[in-house]
Write a protein that holds these residues in place. Sequence first.
Motif, PDB file in Angstrom:
ATOM      1  N   LEU A 601     -11.481  -3.812  42.578  1.00  0.00           N
ATOM      2  CA  LEU A 601     -11.723  -3.842  44.054  1.00  0.00           C
ATOM      3  C   LEU A 601     -10.636  -3.960  45.006  1.00  0.00           C
ATOM      4  CD1 LEU A 601     -14.728  -6.674  43.600  1.00  0.00           C
ATOM      5  CD2 LEU A 601     -14.828  -4.047  44.295  1.00  0.00           C
ATOM      6  N   TYR A 602      -9.696  -5.184  44.466  1.00  0.00           N
ATOM      7  CA  TYR A 602      -8.579  -5.107  45.465  1.00  0.00           C
ATOM      8  C   TYR A 602      -7.883  -3.933  45.781  1.00  0.00           C
ATOM      9  CZ  TYR A 602      -4.319  -7.513  47.390  1.00  0.00           C
ATOM     10  OH  TYR A 602      -3.386  -7.637  48.291  1.00  0.00           O
ATOM     11  N   LEU A 603      -7.280  -3.177  44.700  1.00  0.00           N
ATOM     12  CA  LEU A 603      -6.556  -2.144  44.782  1.00  0.00           C
ATOM     13  C   LEU A 603      -7.381  -0.749  45.394  1.00  0.00           C
ATOM     14  CD1 LEU A 603      -4.852  -1.849  41.216  1.00  0.00           C
ATOM     15  CD2 LEU A 603      -4.001  -2.430  43.380  1.00  0.00           C
ATOM     16  N   MET A 604      -8.528  -0.630  45.235  1.00  0.00           N
ATOM     17  CA  MET A 604      -9.370   0.206  46.011  1.00  0.00           C
ATOM     18  C   MET A 604      -9.436   0.077  47.602  1.00  0.00           C
ATOM     19  SD  MET A 604     -10.864   2.686  44.235  1.00  0.00           S
ATOM     20  CE  MET A 604     -11.249   3.115  42.496  1.00  0.00           C
ATOM     21  N   GLU A 605      -9.511  -1.317  48.036  1.00  0.00           N
ATOM     22  CA  GLU A 605      -9.278  -1.593  49.438  1.00  0.00           C
ATOM     23  C   GLU A 605      -7.922  -1.536  49.973  1.00  0.00           C
ATOM     24  OE1 GLU A 605     -11.154  -5.415  50.156  1.00  0.00           O
ATOM     25  OE2 GLU A 605     -12.940  -4.965  49.158  1.00  0.00           O
ATOM     26  N   THR A 606      -7.045  -1.905  49.087  1.00  0.00           N
ATOM     27  CA  THR A 606      -5.500  -1.933  49.673  1.00  0.00           C
ATOM     28  C   THR A 606      -4.686  -0.652  49.426  1.00  0.00           C
ATOM     29  OG1 THR A 606      -4.797  -2.888  47.666  1.00  0.00           O
ATOM     30  CG2 THR A 606      -5.434  -4.377  49.322  1.00  0.00           C
ATOM     31  N   VAL A 607      -4.764   0.244  48.388  1.00  0.00           N
ATOM     32  CA  VAL A 607      -3.883   1.404  48.338  1.00  0.00           C
ATOM     33  C   VAL A 607      -4.642   2.454  48.253  1.00  0.00           C
ATOM     34  CG1 VAL A 607      -2.190  -0.245  46.926  1.00  0.00           C
ATOM     35  CG2 VAL A 607      -4.009   1.224  45.717  1.00  0.00           C
ATOM     36  N   CYS A 608      -5.943   2.803  48.362  1.00  0.00           N
ATOM     37  CA  CYS A 608      -6.733   3.912  48.699  1.00  0.00           C
ATOM     38  C   CYS A 608      -7.508   4.065  49.929  1.00  0.00           C
ATOM     39  CB  CYS A 608      -7.754   3.796  47.411  1.00  0.00           C
ATOM     40  SG  CYS A 608      -7.160   3.780  45.820  1.00  0.00           S
ATOM     41  N   SER A 609      -7.019   5.085  50.446  1.00  0.00           N
ATOM     42  CA  SER A 609      -7.470   5.361  51.851  1.00  0.00           C
ATOM     43  C   SER A 609      -8.795   5.295  52.033  1.00  0.00           C
ATOM     44  CB  SER A 609      -6.726   6.644  52.473  1.00  0.00           C
ATOM     45  OG  SER A 609      -7.104   7.678  51.846  1.00  0.00           O
ATOM     46  N   LYS A 610      -9.542   5.894  51.004  1.00  0.00           N
ATOM     47  CA  LYS A 610     -11.042   6.201  51.150  1.00  0.00           C
ATOM     48  C   LYS A 610     -11.825   4.636  50.769  1.00  0.00           C
ATOM     49  CE  LYS A 610     -11.584  11.053  51.490  1.00  0.00           C
ATOM     50  NZ  LYS A 610     -12.160  12.239  50.824  1.00  0.00           N
ATOM     51  N   GLY A 611     -11.298   3.916  49.922  1.00  0.00           N
ATOM     52  CA  GLY A 611     -11.658   2.980  49.205  1.00  0.00           C
ATOM     53  C   GLY A 611     -13.033   3.042  48.541  1.00  0.00           C
ATOM     54  N   ILE A 612     -13.161   4.248  47.947  1.00  0.00           N
ATOM     55  CA  ILE A 612     -14.226   4.449  47.113  1.00  0.00           C
ATOM     56  C   ILE A 612     -14.092   3.712  45.629  1.00  0.00           C
ATOM     57  CG2 ILE A 612     -15.499   6.228  45.759  1.00  0.00           C
ATOM     58  CD1 ILE A 612     -14.531   8.303  47.908  1.00  0.00           C
ATOM     59  N   GLY A 613     -15.123   2.723  45.351  1.00  0.00           N
ATOM     60  CA  GLY A 613     -14.916   1.936  44.211  1.00  0.00           C
ATOM     61  C   GLY A 613     -16.016   2.413  43.093  1.00  0.00           C
ATOM     62  N   HIS A 614     -16.592   1.720  42.486  1.00  0.00           N
ATOM     63  CA  HIS A 614     -17.566   2.012  41.225  1.00  0.00           C
ATOM     64  C   HIS A 614     -19.016   2.094  42.205  1.00  0.00           C
ATOM     65  CE1 HIS A 614     -19.818   1.672  37.723  1.00  0.00           C
ATOM     66  NE2 HIS A 614     -18.699   2.191  37.034  1.00  0.00           N
ATOM     67  N   ASP A 615     -19.737   2.848  41.690  1.00  0.00           N
ATOM     68  CA  ASP A 615     -21.264   3.505  42.229  1.00  0.00           C
ATOM     69  C   ASP A 615     -21.811   1.878  42.080  1.00  0.00           C
ATOM     70  OD1 ASP A 615     -20.586   5.975  42.593  1.00  0.00           O
ATOM     71  OD2 ASP A 615     -21.825   6.681  40.880  1.00  0.00           O
ATOM     72  N   ALA A 616     -21.801   1.019  40.869  1.00  0.00           N
ATOM     73  CA  ALA A 616     -22.311  -0.104  40.903  1.00  0.00           C
ATOM     74  C   ALA A 616     -22.121  -1.364  42.111  1.00  0.00           C
ATOM     75  CB  ALA A 616     -22.022  -0.906  39.373  1.00  0.00           C
ATOM     76  N   MET A 617     -20.942  -0.886  42.858  1.00  0.00           N
ATOM     77  CA  MET A 617     -20.637  -1.855  43.880  1.00  0.00           C
ATOM     78  C   MET A 617     -21.116  -1.241  45.084  1.00  0.00           C
ATOM     79  SD  MET A 617     -19.513  -4.206  42.236  1.00  0.00           S
ATOM     80  CE  MET A 617     -19.238  -5.322  43.443  1.00  0.00           C
ATOM     81  N   LYS A 618     -21.699  -0.111  45.136  1.00  0.00           N
ATOM     82  CA  LYS A 618     -22.305   0.294  46.559  1.00  0.00           C
ATOM     83  C   LYS A 618     -23.374  -0.503  47.107  1.00  0.00           C
ATOM     84  CE  LYS A 618     -21.568   5.167  45.657  1.00  0.00           C
ATOM     85  NZ  LYS A 618     -22.082   6.635  45.520  1.00  0.00           N
ATOM     86  N   PRO A 619     -23.716  -0.820  48.253  1.00  0.00           N
ATOM     87  CA  PRO A 619     -24.650  -1.773  48.888  1.00  0.00           C
ATOM     88  C   PRO A 619     -25.845  -1.747  48.062  1.00  0.00           C
ATOM     89  CG  PRO A 619     -23.241  -0.875  50.730  1.00  0.00           C
ATOM     90  CD  PRO A 619     -23.043  -0.121  49.368  1.00  0.00           C
ATOM     91  N   GLU A 620     -26.590  -0.750  48.018  1.00  0.00           N
ATOM     92  CA  GLU A 620     -27.797  -0.238  47.549  1.00  0.00           C
ATOM     93  C   GLU A 620     -27.953  -0.942  45.993  1.00  0.00           C
ATOM     94  OE1 GLU A 620     -25.779   3.812  47.402  1.00  0.00           O
ATOM     95  OE2 GLU A 620     -25.990   2.132  48.753  1.00  0.00           O
ATOM     96  N   SER A 621     -26.984  -0.516  45.368  1.00  0.00           N
ATOM     97  CA  SER A 621     -27.025  -1.021  43.869  1.00  0.00           C
ATOM     98  C   SER A 621     -26.797  -2.358  43.954  1.00  0.00           C
ATOM     99  CB  SER A 621     -25.649  -0.414  43.402  1.00  0.00           C
ATOM    100  OG  SER A 621     -25.883   1.026  43.064  1.00  0.00           O
ATOM    101  N   ILE A 622     -25.884  -3.018  44.529  1.00  0.00           N
ATOM    102  CA  ILE A 622     -25.734  -4.449  44.589  1.00  0.00           C
ATOM    103  C   ILE A 622     -27.352  -5.270  44.981  1.00  0.00           C
ATOM    104  CG2 ILE A 622     -24.999  -6.540  46.038  1.00  0.00           C
ATOM    105  CD1 ILE A 622     -22.380  -4.601  46.122  1.00  0.00           C
ATOM    106  N   ARG A 623     -27.686  -4.589  46.008  1.00  0.00           N
ATOM    107  CA  ARG A 623     -29.194  -5.285  46.433  1.00  0.00           C
ATOM    108  C   ARG A 623     -30.285  -4.957  45.263  1.00  0.00           C
ATOM    109  NH1 ARG A 623     -28.052  -2.982  51.482  1.00  0.00           N
ATOM    110  NH2 ARG A 623     -28.919  -1.020  51.032  1.00  0.00           N
ATOM    111  N   LYS A 624     -30.397  -4.161  44.641  1.00  0.00           N
ATOM    112  CA  LYS A 624     -31.206  -3.505  43.593  1.00  0.00           C
ATOM    113  C   LYS A 624     -31.009  -4.614  42.422  1.00  0.00           C
ATOM    114  CE  LYS A 624     -32.847  -0.003  40.329  1.00  0.00           C
ATOM    115  NZ  LYS A 624     -32.578   1.225  39.942  1.00  0.00           N
TER     116      LYS A 624
END
Length: 731
Positions: A601-624
């Motif tokens: 999570l940290y690297l996705m946010e700090t070294v990747c310009s699009k910050g695309i993480g795992h599908d499981a961490m998308k807002p809709e997946s988190i809520r579900k």
Amino acid sequence: MRTLLLATLVLLAAPAASSAPDKRTEAGALVDGVKTLAMPGVPGNLTVFGHAFPIVAAESGGRPAPLVGATRVQRGRAVLFGHGYFGAALKVGDTARFVANVLRWAARGKKTPRIGLRHRNELAKHLHDEGFVFVNLDGPDWTKRLGKVDAVALHLAQINEHELKVLRQRIQLGLGVASGMPGWGWQQLNPKKKLAVDNMANRLLAPYGLMWGGEYMKKPKSGVLTVKGPAPALTQANAALHALIAQSEGKRTLQRKDAALAVATVTRAIREVPPDDKLLLRQMGKLLKHARNPRFLPSAQTPLTDEQGLGKLLLTLQLQQNDMLPPEKIKAHPAAANFPGAVDKRVPRETRAIAIDTKTHGWHSTGLYAPPGGKLTVRVPPQAVAAGLELRIGAHKDRLWGKAKWSRAPEITVQRPIADERSTHACAFGGHVYVVVPPRSKLGKINVVIQGAVAAPFFVLGDTTKEQWRRFRELPAPWAELETQKVIITVPSEFIRELDDPEPLMRWWDTVMDGCADLATRPRDRKRPERYVTDVQISAGYMHAGYPIMTHLDAAPRFVNLQRLSTQGDWGMFHEMGHNHQHRDWTFDGTVEVTCNLFSLYLMETVCSKGIGHDAMKPESIRKNRVLYEKGGKQFGLWKSKPFLALIMYHQLRAAFGWEAYKKVFAEYRDLADYERPKDDAQKRDQWLVRMSKTVGRNLGPFFESWGVPVSKQAREAVAKLPAWMPDDGR
């Protein structure tokens, strides 16, 4: 030729097969009335072959393996256990009854057996109602009193040469012997010795088909083994061999799991018996010429499977024999052309002096590649001879022995001591050449001269110029390395041939490593670089952490694609690096695959310009997932079994309090005195609640409760005066 091969194998296996029914009955009698057995410590396996028989099996490498086995030694008898069973273990389940059964058998069934004990053995205390007479054999002249006992229970690994000689004579005349220890433990305590030939129990009993092996047994969470009967017949190497042959002849059909067990049993026995074995290896060595059949050479396109059991067996024989050869006699293995790859004979061999700074331990890349079977001459200064240096050939250190299929040979690297000023080294499969430095070396800076290797594509950040690289990338070795002081990446050379300038790529990888260090609150300067190595097949998972981190070959092009990495990142690569940075103090049961993802999570946010993480961490997946968890009653067992569900909890803390909160808590853990560190899972959960609550200035007790994560009353009271906190969505 096939008919002759099978006929020869049948003759080799027949003696054990003919005696198998009696041994199975005997093993069944020994476990009669035994339903549960202690599993003290981390037990090791036994290798059972020849006329020996397994009594109890447990899981090793996903399949049953002998934990307790027995054999006859002329008039005498012997039993080995995969751990110590003569102390506190006797209090657990039916262990005392089982040990009594075994000792009575070792004493040839005598009504009132006399059992000799040494070194504060606790058997007398726990078996006082079993009809034994226990005789104290402590003292330097204990072997002179062996005539007064029917059997002896002792630590065979601690006897000396004279005692070994006397025991051998006494056993042949009718003495029974019982001993227990994990073979892997002995090997760790004796790293410069060989378990098969130097361990006293193995020297005593290997000629009769019974040995301690070097693998671990899986310990049930309860610490108690359920015994459902005698060990499976296919955990005996000769019986397993006979079954594989019968299947090849069409006389027997093995279920897939049985074929896998038979293959695992025989290949393990081949690797663990001593090189002068007369019960298995010497006879089967005649079959090695058949292992060069192309059917027995694994590749990604035509892997060797358990259904090709004889092929696996023969390849194992060949690899084992090859391992016994001095470097001067090693030749290229034909499977090396499939993986890791061949080197054209016309490519010139080089002599190169490599500067090694031994303050950095681990593998030192040399930029050289050993051709399969090629002889390397290594020269070191006199002061380096006794400094513990080793030469490694090959980066692909994963061993595949327990895998159902082999897409390459199961073991293709070698690492040997540099024990002389001038030494010769070789590997049948070739590979990158490394000088391996032990931890805490005080040797300083030295030059190591290596002769006979070929140059490999090799980039070192801050050292290799762009012009040099354009020449280096065309070098003929099949594998390349890209290195910084923080990370080294090993990929097939085909993936770097079009890479014009590795500098921006490797500087980006350094930002990844710095990000991991920052979150873990470690220094950015490392004691040694981390490593990623790509492989056609690895020992576990899609990727796995360690030194090096191992990945499959499909990841190779992603490692060198800066545009993709700097925008999208790579969750899996970050995840495994996270494992190398997570700490046990803040990782409790159920979160081993969770806290490592904080780094993703940290690297996705700090070294990747699009910050695309795992599908499981998308807002809709988190809520579900959160809603489903609540509807299911917030069962902590479910939380622990679903890493991305548990990660939501950590993600909510990050969203509310930022990464700085995590860094402060991790730094706090880093600086704890030993007595302050959590001792078990309950303390880990309690400390995580208390330390995070005090860091963010909020009572996280209700938040933990909403997730069903148990903490103690004392922990909740420790933060009760802080303002209670829950996420904005109320969950």
